[in-house]
Design a protein around this motif. Structure first.
Motif, PDB file in Angstrom:
ATOM      1  N   ALA A  31      31.270  42.539  46.857  1.00  0.00           N
ATOM      2  CA  ALA A  31      30.514  41.293  46.665  1.00  0.00           C
ATOM      3  C   ALA A  31      31.181  40.352  45.664  1.00  0.00           C
ATOM      4  O   ALA A  31      30.887  39.150  45.646  1.00  0.00           O
ATOM      5  CB  ALA A  31      29.094  41.619  46.204  1.00  0.00           C
ATOM      6  N   ASP A  32      32.079  40.880  44.820  1.00  0.00           N
ATOM      7  CA  ASP A  32      32.780  40.044  43.832  1.00  0.00           C
ATOM      8  C   ASP A  32      33.974  39.328  44.466  1.00  0.00           C
ATOM      9  O   ASP A  32      35.051  39.200  43.861  1.00  0.00           O
ATOM     10  CB  ASP A  32      33.274  40.912  42.659  1.00  0.00           C
ATOM     11  N   VAL A  37      42.346  39.446  43.182  1.00  0.00           N
ATOM     12  CA  VAL A  37      42.660  40.839  43.472  1.00  0.00           C
ATOM     13  C   VAL A  37      44.114  40.934  43.908  1.00  0.00           C
ATOM     14  O   VAL A  37      44.645  40.007  44.535  1.00  0.00           O
ATOM     15  CB  VAL A  37      41.718  41.396  44.574  1.00  0.00           C
ATOM     16  N   TRP A  38      44.775  42.030  43.580  1.00  0.00           N
ATOM     17  CA  TRP A  38      46.128  42.307  44.076  1.00  0.00           C
ATOM     18  C   TRP A  38      46.228  43.781  44.406  1.00  0.00           C
ATOM     19  O   TRP A  38      45.857  44.638  43.599  1.00  0.00           O
ATOM     20  CB  TRP A  38      47.194  41.953  43.037  1.00  0.00           C
ATOM     21  N   ILE A  39      46.707  44.096  45.612  1.00  0.00           N
ATOM     22  CA  ILE A  39      46.936  45.466  46.051  1.00  0.00           C
ATOM     23  C   ILE A  39      48.390  45.582  46.493  1.00  0.00           C
ATOM     24  O   ILE A  39      48.875  44.769  47.285  1.00  0.00           O
ATOM     25  CB  ILE A  39      46.003  45.847  47.220  1.00  0.00           C
ATOM     26  N   MET A  40      49.085  46.606  46.013  1.00  0.00           N
ATOM     27  CA  MET A  40      50.512  46.751  46.254  1.00  0.00           C
ATOM     28  C   MET A  40      50.842  46.792  47.747  1.00  0.00           C
ATOM     29  O   MET A  40      51.802  46.160  48.193  1.00  0.00           O
ATOM     30  CB  MET A  40      51.031  48.032  45.579  1.00  0.00           C
ATOM     31  N   GLU A  41      50.077  47.531  48.541  1.00  0.00           N
ATOM     32  CA  GLU A  41      50.425  47.744  49.941  1.00  0.00           C
ATOM     33  C   GLU A  41      49.633  46.877  50.909  1.00  0.00           C
ATOM     34  O   GLU A  41      49.650  47.116  52.114  1.00  0.00           O
ATOM     35  CB  GLU A  41      50.256  49.219  50.290  1.00  0.00           C
ATOM     36  N   ALA A  42      48.908  45.899  50.413  1.00  0.00           N
ATOM     37  CA  ALA A  42      48.107  45.047  51.299  1.00  0.00           C
ATOM     38  C   ALA A  42      48.985  44.050  52.035  1.00  0.00           C
ATOM     39  O   ALA A  42      49.852  43.402  51.443  1.00  0.00           O
ATOM     40  CB  ALA A  42      47.034  44.320  50.493  1.00  0.00           C
ATOM     41  N   GLY A  43      48.751  43.904  53.346  1.00  0.00           N
ATOM     42  CA  GLY A  43      49.456  42.910  54.136  1.00  0.00           C
ATOM     43  C   GLY A  43      48.732  41.579  54.093  1.00  0.00           C
ATOM     44  O   GLY A  43      47.634  41.465  53.523  1.00  0.00           O
ATOM     45  N   GLU A  44      49.310  40.591  54.707  1.00  0.00           N
ATOM     46  CA  GLU A  44      48.737  39.242  54.678  1.00  0.00           C
ATOM     47  C   GLU A  44      47.342  39.189  55.298  1.00  0.00           C
ATOM     48  O   GLU A  44      46.491  38.422  54.865  1.00  0.00           O
ATOM     49  CB  GLU A  44      49.662  38.263  55.414  1.00  0.00           C
ATOM     50  N   THR A  74      47.330  51.468  44.624  1.00  0.00           N
ATOM     51  CA  THR A  74      47.581  50.823  43.334  1.00  0.00           C
ATOM     52  C   THR A  74      47.269  49.328  43.408  1.00  0.00           C
ATOM     53  O   THR A  74      47.585  48.671  44.387  1.00  0.00           O
ATOM     54  CB  THR A  74      49.046  51.026  42.928  1.00  0.00           C
ATOM     55  N   GLY A  75      46.646  48.805  42.348  1.00  0.00           N
ATOM     56  CA  GLY A  75      46.368  47.376  42.314  1.00  0.00           C
ATOM     57  C   GLY A  75      45.552  46.978  41.104  1.00  0.00           C
ATOM     58  O   GLY A  75      45.247  47.795  40.229  1.00  0.00           O
ATOM     59  N   LEU A  76      45.207  45.717  41.050  1.00  0.00           N
ATOM     60  CA  LEU A  76      44.369  45.144  40.000  1.00  0.00           C
ATOM     61  C   LEU A  76      43.215  44.418  40.684  1.00  0.00           C
ATOM     62  O   LEU A  76      43.438  43.590  41.569  1.00  0.00           O
ATOM     63  CB  LEU A  76      45.167  44.154  39.148  1.00  0.00           C
ATOM     64  N   ILE A  77      41.989  44.724  40.256  1.00  0.00           N
ATOM     65  CA  ILE A  77      40.807  44.162  40.904  1.00  0.00           C
ATOM     66  C   ILE A  77      39.922  43.480  39.869  1.00  0.00           C
ATOM     67  O   ILE A  77      39.454  44.124  38.920  1.00  0.00           O
ATOM     68  CB  ILE A  77      39.968  45.258  41.610  1.00  0.00           C
ATOM     69  N   ILE A 249      39.132  45.207  36.322  1.00  0.00           N
ATOM     70  CA  ILE A 249      39.201  44.369  35.130  1.00  0.00           C
ATOM     71  C   ILE A 249      38.078  43.339  35.180  1.00  0.00           C
ATOM     72  O   ILE A 249      37.935  42.612  36.168  1.00  0.00           O
ATOM     73  CB  ILE A 249      40.567  43.667  35.044  1.00  0.00           C
ATOM     74  N   GLN A 250      37.287  43.308  34.130  1.00  0.00           N
ATOM     75  CA  GLN A 250      36.163  42.353  34.092  1.00  0.00           C
ATOM     76  C   GLN A 250      36.691  40.936  33.874  1.00  0.00           C
ATOM     77  O   GLN A 250      37.428  40.670  32.921  1.00  0.00           O
ATOM     78  CB  GLN A 250      35.188  42.737  32.982  1.00  0.00           C
ATOM     79  N   LEU A 251      36.301  40.046  34.778  1.00  0.00           N
ATOM     80  CA  LEU A 251      36.719  38.646  34.704  1.00  0.00           C
ATOM     81  C   LEU A 251      35.520  37.734  34.930  1.00  0.00           C
ATOM     82  O   LEU A 251      34.495  38.149  35.475  1.00  0.00           O
ATOM     83  CB  LEU A 251      37.784  38.346  35.766  1.00  0.00           C
ATOM     84  N   THR A 252      35.673  36.486  34.524  1.00  0.00           N
ATOM     85  CA  THR A 252      34.668  35.464  34.809  1.00  0.00           C
ATOM     86  C   THR A 252      35.217  34.557  35.904  1.00  0.00           C
ATOM     87  O   THR A 252      36.434  34.505  36.128  1.00  0.00           O
ATOM     88  CB  THR A 252      34.350  34.639  33.550  1.00  0.00           C
ATOM     89  N   PRO A 253      34.352  33.841  36.635  1.00  0.00           N
ATOM     90  CA  PRO A 253      34.834  32.963  37.707  1.00  0.00           C
ATOM     91  C   PRO A 253      35.919  32.002  37.208  1.00  0.00           C
ATOM     92  O   PRO A 253      35.761  31.365  36.160  1.00  0.00           O
ATOM     93  CB  PRO A 253      33.570  32.211  38.134  1.00  0.00           C
ATOM     94  N   GLY A 254      37.018  31.951  37.933  1.00  0.00           N
ATOM     95  CA  GLY A 254      38.131  31.078  37.559  1.00  0.00           C
ATOM     96  C   GLY A 254      39.145  31.733  36.652  1.00  0.00           C
ATOM     97  O   GLY A 254      40.238  31.186  36.442  1.00  0.00           O
TER      98      GLY A 254
END
Length: 297
Positions: A31-32, A37-44, A74-77, A249-254
């Motif tokens: 829902a976020d 987001v970045w995932i190492m093995e994600a395609g377009e 692996t990734g950053l969310i 990783i906790q982030l705020t919009p933007g």
């Protein structure tokens, strides 16, 4: 009520809590979708956020999964404060379930045969009754990497040709083998050799680890100062961790993700530069090529 009945009830209730909290966290991550987001093995064309949510909350084996491996991605969310809190609750559920399983297994004893009997009873009896025969215990136990405060930078790097070691007395090593390893000719040979040694003699148990990713984390100067004055904070603000699953990783919009390197999947043909480890001076005690016990030269 008997100890066994009470332990069974605790396992069942903690597993139900785990499944429910797991689903709630997965839905919250998905829902976020307004956060990066970045995932190492994600395609377009892949939904990277859904991929991360599913990998981090997978409690059972995939059909094609090797029984000795865990789900990895692996990734950053980026997640909201509400999702971060749900992740912390999920980690607690995982701890509770791990404790419940450990207490249940103790009722069967510590021998290899007893451990196998407990596992069979869990899978075909208690968990089978919940229609969860193929539960992956390590995936159920492992803690999510949650960062309420964003790091300044995350540098991913591969650890290849890497071995893990544990330093024990001969007596402790025997117990370690009996509890942690499935009986085999090599393991039994090591145990017999250890039984002939003084109980207090120190040995090293070494095992080869598959290539795995590490996250090298840089924090702001303010957090660095706090870590230097309070050692307990190093657990909350680590400098390096293994990162088989995405970091949340906790982030705020933007707000963007921390600076990071877009590392690629492991290439076994690439040269891996690393410093010489202290275990390079280990020598084998047993002539068996499959032996795992060493001592320092």
């Amino acid at each position: 009520m008997s100890q066994e009945a009470a332990a069974r009830i605790t396992v069942r209730e903690s597993l139900i809590d785990l499944v429910n909290q797991n689903r709630t966290f997965r839905e919250a991550v998905e829902a976020d979708n307004g956060l990066p987001v970045w995932i190492m093995e994600a395609g377009e064309n892949d939904d990277a956020r859904s991929m991360a949510a599913n990998a981090a909350t997978k409690l059972t084996y995939l059909e094609t999964q090797n029984k000795q491996e865990t789900a990895r991605l692996t990734g950053l969310i980026g997640v909201s404060a509400t999702t971060m809190e749900l992740g912390q609750q999920l980690n607690q559920c995982r701890d509770d379930f791990k404790t419940a399983i450990a207490n249940f297994r103790k009722l069967f004893g510590d021998s290899v045969e007893a451990i196998e009997q407990a596992s069979e009873d869990l899978r075909d009896g208690l968990l089978g009754g919940l229609q969860i025969k193929h539960l992956h215990f390590v995936q159920c136990y492992r803690q999510l990497k949650l960062f309420p405060e964003p790091p300044k930078r995350v540098g991913f790097s591969w650890a290849a040709s890497h071995s893990g070691t544990v330093r024990l007395t001969a007596e402790e090593a025997i117990e370690h083998f009996q509890k942690k390893y499935i009986a085999s000719v090599a393991i039994n040979d090591d145990i017999r050799l250890l039984e002939c040694m003084p109980k207090t003699e120190v040995v090293i148990i070494k095992r080869i680890l598959a290539p795995h990713l590490r996250a090298n984390i840089t924090w702001s100067n303010d957090i660095k100062a706090l870590r230097d004055t309070d050692a307990a904070l190093k657990k909350h603000y680590p400098a390096q961790i293994n990162s088989p699953l995405p970091l949340f990783i906790q982030l705020t919009p933007g707000q963007p993700l921390p600076e990071f390197n877009r590392i690629r999947p492991f290439d076994p043909t690439a040269r891996q530069e690393r410093l010489q480890r202290s275990d390079a001076c280990l020598v084998k005690i047993n002539d068996n090529p499959h032996s795992r016990i060493y001592r320092y030269a």
